[in-house]
Every structure is written in C-alpha cells, then in structure tokens.
Design a protein around this motif. Structure first.
Motif, PDB file in Angstrom:
ATOM      1  N   TYR A   1       0.813  -1.221   0.000  1.00  0.00           N
ATOM      2  CA  TYR A   1       0.000   0.000   0.000  1.00  0.00           C
ATOM      3  C   TYR A   1       0.847   1.272   0.000  1.00  0.00           C
ATOM      4  O   TYR A   1       1.942   1.324   0.574  1.00  0.00           O
TER       5      TYR A   1
ATOM      6  N   LYS B   1       0.246   5.616   0.672  1.00  0.00           N
ATOM      7  CA  LYS B   1      -0.716   6.582   1.223  1.00  0.00           C
ATOM      8  C   LYS B   1      -0.377   7.986   0.748  1.00  0.00           C
ATOM      9  O   LYS B   1       0.790   8.405   0.765  1.00  0.00           O
TER      10      LYS B   1
ATOM     11  N   ARG C   1      -5.406   9.207   1.559  1.00  0.00           N
ATOM     12  CA  ARG C   1      -5.980   8.159   0.722  1.00  0.00           C
ATOM     13  C   ARG C   1      -4.973   7.035   0.509  1.00  0.00           C
ATOM     14  O   ARG C   1      -3.817   7.286   0.160  1.00  0.00           O
ATOM     15  N   GLU C   2      -5.417   5.790   0.694  1.00  0.00           N
ATOM     16  CA  GLU C   2      -4.544   4.625   0.563  1.00  0.00           C
ATOM     17  C   GLU C   2      -4.887   3.854  -0.703  1.00  0.00           C
ATOM     18  O   GLU C   2      -6.061   3.652  -1.025  1.00  0.00           O
TER      19      GLU C   2
END
Length: 445
Positions: free
Chosen positions: A50, A52, A57-58
């Motif tokens: 992931y 960010k 927002r990821e």
C-alpha cells in the motif's frame, strides 16, 4: 478523519501541488498535464503493498511502483542499513582500483546468484546506465580485438532498455526514441529467430557487436519469448561471434520466480544488466555483470585504463541497502512467495476471463503478469479506444494504482505487485479489477 483533518490535509496537498507545478519537471508526463493539472497523488508513506497520499488516501501498488519495490514498502530494516553504512562511510570512490567492504560483498552476492560464470560486476546508479555500459563494453571488446566495425546493436521491437541517449536508442518501443540525435548503430527486429537471422545476413555479422533482449519484456507489454527462443538465440550469437546481452532490470532478483529471468530459459549470456529489484527501489543502484571469459579477454587485450566511470559506481550506502534487501527477501522466503502468489494471480486472471468477454492473452511468470482486451478475440479485433487506460482510471476510484500498456497497438493491463502480497490481497486486487472492467464495459456499450 474528521472534517478539520480532511480540510488541513487538502490544504497541504494544494500547497504542495502548486509548488510541484512551478518547480518539478516530471519524468514520463505530459508538459500540459504538469502545467494545468499538477500532480495526481502526492505520496507520503507506504506499507507492504500500500501507498498513502498526503490527503490520507490509501491505494494498492499493483506494479511495485516501477516494477522495483520487490520487498514491499516501509521496511525500516533497509533505512537502518543505510544509516549504519552512512555513519561509517557515506561515500568513497571506487576509481583507480580503490574499494570498500559493501561493494565487495555485494559483487560476491551477485556472482553467487547469477548463472554460469557471470562473476564480474560493474555497478551503476540504475538500469539505463547499466545498459549503456554494456553497449560500450561490447563495442570496446571488438575494437580491442581489432574488429572496430563490429559496433551495431540489435534489439527486439517492444523492448525497453532505458532512457539515456544509448539505452533510448536501444529501446524497440518507438515513442521512447522520439528525440533528435540519439546514439547511432542500433537496429530493431521482430521477436523471432527467423527475423534475427535475416537481419544478421542483411547487416553482416562482421558489423554486429551484440544483441540485447529482456527475458520477459516488461514495459513493452509483459511479453514472454517464443518457445526455445533463447536457446536458439544463444546458438545464433555463438555461430556469428555476436555478444549476447540480457537486460534483467525488471526480471532480475526473483521477479519471475527464479533468481533471474533468464534462468527460466536455460542459457548464460555474455553480459547481464541488473537494477531495480537489487535494492527494491530503496537506493538507486544497478550494474553490468560479465562472464569470466569476457573479463579475462579484456584483461589480456589491453594494458590501458578503462575510461568509463560513474561518480556513484558502487556507492557504499546503496550497496549496503541492496545487501540487506536481498538478505531479508531470502530470510523471509519472499522469493518463494513469488511463485505461490503468482499462481493466485493467474487464477484471478482466469476468473476475469471467464466472467468478461474479450479478455485474452493471459500471461504470468512469477509475480509478473498481464491480460489484454479485445473487442472480438476470434478475429483479433481491438477497441478503437483502448479499454486498459479506462480500467486503470476506474480502479483508482476503488483504491488500486494500475498500469495500462497501449504501445504498438496493445490494450494491456500489467501487474507486478510486491513479493509480500498475500492471497487475500491478490483476491482484493482482482476484485477491484473485476468491478472496474464491468463499469467500463457498461459505459462502452
């Protein structure tokens, strides 16, 4: 996040975006987009698969950023390795025969991993420099052997070898060569042994220094080679006294499920170029590896100085980070996870193909894969306006950062997630693509 936090994050994004538009010259980005739209995401942190954004927002990084964050984001151990090395020795030149411990250990590690007698590494800051170095070495080798006319380099169409003047000239994808006065003496050929034979006959083996190829083409569409291609190519190079350069910048360091992409095809090149996965993108480092035979011949052929050196060849911190990166991947068996999760990725591709009409040319090797869109598979008809960029744009709305490849008339979605990805995360990635394809196809109708 509460409203005040959201507003604060948005304000920070807008301030940074304005500075970005004024001062940062983006690679591989439209000048108009840079001026008018500014940056899409401004990433601040990453963890595992992931990333960010500054606004909180990821998103899933489905291509390991630029095919390179193999170990995954946010590995503090690599930061610690960098800090430890920099405290001891931040930089020292490796010119004129000088050396340091980290570069020696990394060169030994690379030699242990590479096939055959590829034992001698020249380090660079990245893949473009590695390929440029290989071209110079190939031509220098033939010059020292009294055959200066052997200077042409053959590469495959749909190949990508970098963006420096030499590596751009070697790249088979035409848009990357849309610059004046690139390096001369590069030739491009379709990916078949017959086409390469014809080119050698037409140009004359006495004029060809080397052939360069990725084991599996990356930016050109994740294209696997024809059956027996590399064994036949190796034999063809030997018969015509042409050096074989293998570009492992994307494939190398477990991406295809083996140490290097070429290990899947059972041959040993004369020269191998590496980068990206050696440090998982945590430090800028690449290299050119040559065989013992080539090293000994070059040693015998000249007493002069090899007048080619980058300031950061064998940078101590980069070498230390690369060593730690490879150590962790092996200790945590992430290299083995590549094949397990690659099988899950292929399973996901087959699910998408069964659910949606017009998905074909599924390909997967390790954690490197792609699918293609067709308006009609039987007639090999494609959409006038490719679907892949639309699917990528829609997937972003659902939290997945993807890669569309539309060079040379393709309509391809490419995948190369970090090695730490889990079965559940593969399924999540496929689910987002599934939803996105359905939305795009509904709109196309």
């Amino acid at each position: 996040m509460n409203l005040s936090v959201i507003e604060s994050a948005q304000k920070k994004y807008e301030e940074l975006a304005e500075l970005d538009k004024k001062h940062y010259f983006h690679p591989n980005t439209s000048f108009k987009v840079q001026k008018e739209d500014g940056p899409g995401f401004i990433f601040t942190e990453g963890k595992g698969i992931y990333l960010k954004d500054v606004r909180g927002r990821e998103v899933i990084d489905s291509l390991s950023s630029l095919w390179n964050v193999n170990i995954g984001h946010g590995r503090a151990e690599l930061a610690e390795a960098a800090a430890e090395q920099m405290k001891k020795l931040a930089f020292s030149s490796t010119f004129a025969g000088n050396s340091h411990e980290a570069v020696i250990q990394l060169a030994k590690k690379v030699a242990d991993m590479t096939p055959g007698d590829l034992n001698y590494t020249y380090f660079t800051s990245g893949g473009s420099e590695a390929n440029d170095t290989a071209f110079k070495v190939a031509r220098y080798y033939w010059k020292m052997k009294g055959r200066p006319n052997k200077k042409k380099i053959i590469s495959r169409t749909k190949s990508y070898h970098g963006v420096s003047v030499g590596s751009s000239a070697a790249t088979g994808l035409a848009p990357f060569r849309d610059f004046p006065s690139l390096a001369p003496d590069f030739l491009y050929v379709d990916s078949s042994i017959e086409a390469i034979k014809e080119m050698i006959e037409r140009e004359g083996a006495e004029n060809i220094a080397a052939i360069i190829s990725e084991p599996v083409q990356g930016s050109g569409g994740v294209n696997l080679p024809p059956e027996n291609f590399f064994k036949e190519l190796r034999a063809l190079c030997d018969q015509n006294e042409i050096l074989l350069i293998i570009d492992e910048v994307i494939n190398g360091f477990y991406r295809t499920g083996t140490n290097f992409g070429i290990d899947n095809f059972g041959i040993v090149p004369d020269i191998m170029c590496i980068a990206k996965g050696i440090s998982s993108g945590y430090a800028p480092i690449g290299g050119m590896v040559i065989t013992e035979r080539l090293k000994e011949e070059l040693t015998d052929l000249t007493d002069g100085v090899f007048m080619h050196g980058y300031t950061y060849s064998g940078h101590p911190m980069c070498c230390a980070v690369a060593l730690k990166n490879l150590e962790l991947i092996e200790e945590e068996k992430l290299n083995e996870n590549v094949n397990f999760m690659g099988a899950e990725l292929l399973k996901g591709f087959k699910y998408l193909q069964e659910k949606h009409e017009g998905i074909g040319n599924l390909r997967q090797i390790g954690l490197l894969g792609a699918i293609e869109f067709f308006k009609d598979i039987e007639s090999n008809t494609r959409y006038e306006d490719p679907l892949a960029p639309k699917v990528v744009a829609e997937a972003l709305n659902h939290g997945l950062l993807g890669r569309a490849i539309i060079y040379e008339g393709q309509d391809t979605l490419a995948f190369a997630p970090p090695f730490c990805i889990t079965k559940e995360e593969v399924e999540k990635m496929i689910s987002i693509i599934d939803t996105s394809i359905q939305k795009v196809k509904n709109e196309v109708k």
